[in-house]
Write an enzyme that holds these catalytic residues in place. Structure first.
Site, PDB file in Angstrom:
ATOM      1  N   LEU A  24     -19.878 -34.873 -13.882  1.00  0.00           N
ATOM      2  CA  LEU A  24     -20.370 -33.675 -14.567  1.00  0.00           C
ATOM      3  C   LEU A  24     -21.407 -34.109 -15.596  1.00  0.00           C
ATOM      4  O   LEU A  24     -21.157 -35.022 -16.396  1.00  0.00           O
ATOM      5  CB  LEU A  24     -19.197 -32.973 -15.269  1.00  0.00           C
ATOM      6  CG  LEU A  24     -19.500 -31.755 -16.130  1.00  0.00           C
ATOM      7  CD1 LEU A  24     -19.992 -30.595 -15.257  1.00  0.00           C
ATOM      8  CD2 LEU A  24     -18.242 -31.338 -16.908  1.00  0.00           C
ATOM      9  N   GLY A  38     -18.094 -42.533 -15.942  1.00  0.00           N
ATOM     10  CA  GLY A  38     -17.179 -42.238 -17.047  1.00  0.00           C
ATOM     11  C   GLY A  38     -17.049 -40.757 -17.338  1.00  0.00           C
ATOM     12  O   GLY A  38     -16.092 -40.325 -17.973  1.00  0.00           O
ATOM     13  N   HIS A  39     -18.026 -39.977 -16.880  1.00  0.00           N
ATOM     14  CA  HIS A  39     -18.043 -38.552 -17.235  1.00  0.00           C
ATOM     15  C   HIS A  39     -18.189 -37.736 -15.968  1.00  0.00           C
ATOM     16  O   HIS A  39     -19.301 -37.274 -15.626  1.00  0.00           O
ATOM     17  CB  HIS A  39     -19.209 -38.279 -18.193  1.00  0.00           C
ATOM     18  CG  HIS A  39     -19.110 -36.979 -18.931  1.00  0.00           C
ATOM     19  ND1 HIS A  39     -19.440 -35.770 -18.371  1.00  0.00           N
ATOM     20  CD2 HIS A  39     -18.718 -36.709 -20.196  1.00  0.00           C
ATOM     21  CE1 HIS A  39     -19.283 -34.803 -19.269  1.00  0.00           C
ATOM     22  NE2 HIS A  39     -18.835 -35.333 -20.385  1.00  0.00           N
ATOM     23  N   PHE A  40     -17.088 -37.496 -15.168  1.00  0.00           N
ATOM     24  CA  PHE A  40     -15.756 -38.048 -15.395  1.00  0.00           C
ATOM     25  C   PHE A  40     -15.364 -38.807 -14.127  1.00  0.00           C
ATOM     26  O   PHE A  40     -15.877 -38.457 -13.057  1.00  0.00           O
ATOM     27  CB  PHE A  40     -14.745 -36.928 -15.655  1.00  0.00           C
ATOM     28  CG  PHE A  40     -14.995 -36.152 -16.900  1.00  0.00           C
ATOM     29  CD1 PHE A  40     -14.548 -36.623 -18.131  1.00  0.00           C
ATOM     30  CD2 PHE A  40     -15.675 -34.945 -16.857  1.00  0.00           C
ATOM     31  CE1 PHE A  40     -14.753 -35.875 -19.296  1.00  0.00           C
ATOM     32  CE2 PHE A  40     -15.891 -34.216 -18.031  1.00  0.00           C
ATOM     33  CZ  PHE A  40     -15.433 -34.673 -19.237  1.00  0.00           C
TER      34      PHE A  40
END
Lengths: 93, 156
Positions: free
Chosen positions: B44, B37-39
């Site tokens: 990251l 989800g990140h990203f």
């Protein structure tokens, strides 16, 4: 030479963004100045540093919780300053 | 590091008990659900997890100097700066130093770097609360030993 109260009031004003002229020796840090426990940690840090002492917050909290003391004894500023003076005197003894 | 379990530290590498200073090292995993989800497509390390990494490093130090008498819980983060990006596979070092050992609280400075590059720093405030049970206290001490935390350095 500034008094203990002057130094403590300056610390509170700066730490909590409270107008200095509203802080008096009769002010209750929690009830009147609305300082919460987290902000009081910042104040305790600044007081410990400024006076070279260690405010016994855990002991005070325990006494209040046990009904052996009132918050006024520790958190009305004139009383807080008296405690600070006692700790300074004990350090130098 | 297992980000999804908040296991943010791989090992303790150096401690200076007299200076109340500690250093940890960790390698960011190549894969983690966090990176999904990140990203998406651009993994990251989230800045909040860098803060957690500093909080855990300094938290162990607070535990040690207080003899595991209470549980340090993060209460404040000040002057937090995320200065550089951290990607999967990177090695990071984290230094922690106790700035003040108060009554029922402690203040520490954390700093992360990767090689010579500054990654993040922050001032952290901890409340030190009673352990919820003796079993939990023992769990923390055992955990420290499993991580090779140099407990003996703080008993001198």
């Amino acid at each position: 030479m500034s008094t203990t109260f002057d130094k403590v009031a300056d610390i509170i004003a700066e730490t909590c963004d409270i107008p200095r002229d509203t802080i008096t020796p009769e002010s209750h840090a929690i009830d009147d100045l609305k300082i919460d426990s987290l902000d009081f940690l910042d104040i305790a840090f600044a007081i410990d540093k400024a006076f070279g002492i260690k405010l016994p917050l855990e002991q005070w909290t325990q006494k209040i919780n046990d009904g052996q003391a009132t918050t006024e004894q520790y958190f009305v500023l004139k009383n807080l300053c008296a405690r600070i003076d006692e700790l300074i005197a004990a350090k130098g003894a | 590091m297992r980000l999804e379990y908040f296991q943010m530290l791989d090992r303790f590498v150096e401690v200076k008990a007299d200076e109340r200073w500690i250093k940890t090292e960790s390698r960011v995993p190549m894969e983690s659900p966090v990176f999904e989800g990140h990203f998406p497509g651009y993994p990251l390390m989230p800045g909040v997890l860098l803060i957690e990494n500093m909080a855990q490093t300094c938290g162990w130090l607070v535990s040690a100097i207080t003899g595991f008498s209470g549980l340090p819980v993060l209460a404040g983060v000040k002057e937090a700066k995320i200065r550089g990006a951290v990607f999967p596979g990177m090695d990071i070092s984290t230094e922690g130093k106790i700035v003040h050992d108060g009554s029922g609280f402690a203040i520490a400075d954390g700093k992360i770097s990767s090689g010579d590059t500054a990654i993040a720093d922050a001032r952290l405030t901890y409340r030190i609360i009673p352990y919820p049970s003796p079993e939990f206290q023992n769990t923390m001490v055992t955990w420290a030993k499993q991580l090779n935390f140099p407990l003996q350095e703080f008993k001198k």
